[in-house]
Motif scaffolding. Structure first.
Motif, PDB file in Angstrom:
ATOM      1  N   ASP A   9       0.826  -1.205   0.000  1.00 24.32           N
ATOM      2  CA  ASP A   9       0.000   0.000   0.000  1.00 24.32           C
ATOM      3  C   ASP A   9       0.864   1.260   0.000  1.00 24.32           C
ATOM      4  OD1 ASP A   9      -2.380  -1.388  -0.125  1.00 24.32           O
ATOM      5  OD2 ASP A   9      -2.917  -1.066   1.974  1.00 24.32           O
ATOM      6  N   GLY A  54      -2.034  -5.283   1.316  1.00 22.40           N
ATOM      7  CA  GLY A  54      -3.278  -4.660   1.726  1.00 22.40           C
ATOM      8  C   GLY A  54      -4.333  -5.736   1.915  1.00 22.40           C
ATOM      9  N   GLY A  55      -5.428  -5.394   2.578  1.00 18.36           N
ATOM     10  CA  GLY A  55      -6.457  -6.367   2.930  1.00 18.36           C
ATOM     11  C   GLY A  55      -7.068  -7.115   1.764  1.00 18.36           C
ATOM     12  N   ILE A  87     -11.488  -1.436  12.310  1.00 17.69           N
ATOM     13  CA  ILE A  87     -11.608  -0.862  10.965  1.00 17.69           C
ATOM     14  C   ILE A  87     -12.847  -0.003  10.742  1.00 17.69           C
ATOM     15  CG2 ILE A  87     -10.231  -2.716   9.948  1.00 17.69           C
ATOM     16  CD1 ILE A  87     -12.777  -3.961   8.860  1.00 17.69           C
ATOM     17  N   SER A  90     -12.843   3.708   9.562  1.00 17.84           N
ATOM     18  CA  SER A  90     -11.450   4.058   9.287  1.00 17.84           C
ATOM     19  C   SER A  90     -11.360   4.840   7.982  1.00 17.84           C
ATOM     20  CB  SER A  90     -10.593   2.795   9.184  1.00 17.84           C
ATOM     21  OG  SER A  90      -9.306   3.130   8.718  1.00 17.84           O
ATOM     22  N   LYS A  92      -8.696   5.311   6.430  1.00 18.92           N
ATOM     23  CA  LYS A  92      -7.654   4.671   5.614  1.00 18.92           C
ATOM     24  C   LYS A  92      -8.189   3.477   4.829  1.00 18.92           C
ATOM     25  CE  LYS A  92      -3.718   5.798   8.529  1.00 18.92           C
ATOM     26  NZ  LYS A  92      -2.571   5.229   9.250  1.00 18.92           N
ATOM     27  N   ARG A  93      -9.390   3.030   5.138  1.00 21.87           N
ATOM     28  CA  ARG A  93      -9.944   1.816   4.528  1.00 21.87           C
ATOM     29  C   ARG A  93     -11.216   2.165   3.764  1.00 21.87           C
ATOM     30  NH1 ARG A  93      -7.313  -2.480   7.142  1.00 21.87           N
ATOM     31  NH2 ARG A  93      -6.230  -1.813   9.017  1.00 21.87           N
ATOM     32  N   LYS A  97     -15.104   2.408   5.302  1.00 19.87           N
ATOM     33  CA  LYS A  97     -15.390   3.765   5.770  1.00 19.87           C
ATOM     34  C   LYS A  97     -16.841   3.992   6.161  1.00 19.87           C
ATOM     35  CE  LYS A  97     -15.069   7.283   2.924  1.00 19.87           C
ATOM     36  NZ  LYS A  97     -14.515   8.299   2.035  1.00 19.87           N
TER      37      LYS A  97
END
Length: 147
Positions: A9, A54-55, A87, A90, A92-93, A97
């Motif tokens: 990422d 990343g996830g 999460i 978040s 960042k996600r 979100k």
């Protein structure tokens, strides 16, 4: 381990000069996933390294097949409730979100089925960061000794 570390990422953000959420917003998830595949497969050509994916990267069939065939993979497994707490909302996600708890639970279940294919699984629920790191190191060393 004295191995070089690569965070996919972070590489993507540096290459595109945008944060992951910005990439999702301006270019879309499809663009991100295609770029993520390109970068990840390029990094996986290196030897003796540690890579943080990343996830969603391991969900990609090409990435997953390359990792399972030629690399040692770790799934740091957490209870769904812990993951949701970490999460939810978040920034960042992008996929998490604005997701509801049920949507996050569905995403976790979907990904867990694929993450479970990893070479090594570590249940992290009641472990400190140091304990997790030690477990990773022990599993890595045992794997190296058996190869």
């Amino acid at each position: 381990l004295k191995l070089n570390f690569f965070d996919v990422d972070q590489i993507i953000e540096n290459e595109l000069n945008m944060s992951i959420p910005e990439i999702f917003e301006k270019r879309g998830e499809r663009f991100f996933r295609e770029f993520e595949e390109k970068i990840t497969l390029k990094v996986l050509k290196r030897n003796s390294i540690v890579i943080s994916l990343g996830g969603g990267a391991f969900i990609n069939k090409n990435i997953r097949e390359e990792i399972l065939k030629n690399h040692l993979s770790f799934w740091l497994k957490w209870d769904s409730k812990i993951l949701i707490k970490r999460i939810k909302n978040s920034l960042k996600r992008p996929l998490a979100k604005e997701a509801t708890n049920n949507e996050l639970m569905d995403l976790i279940k979907q990904r867990s089925n694929i993450y479970s294919m990893a070479s090594i699984k570590i249940n992290c629920n009641n472990l400190t960061k140091s304990e997790i790191a030690n477990k990773i190191l022990n599993k890595y060393e045992n794997n190296q000794a058996n190869n």
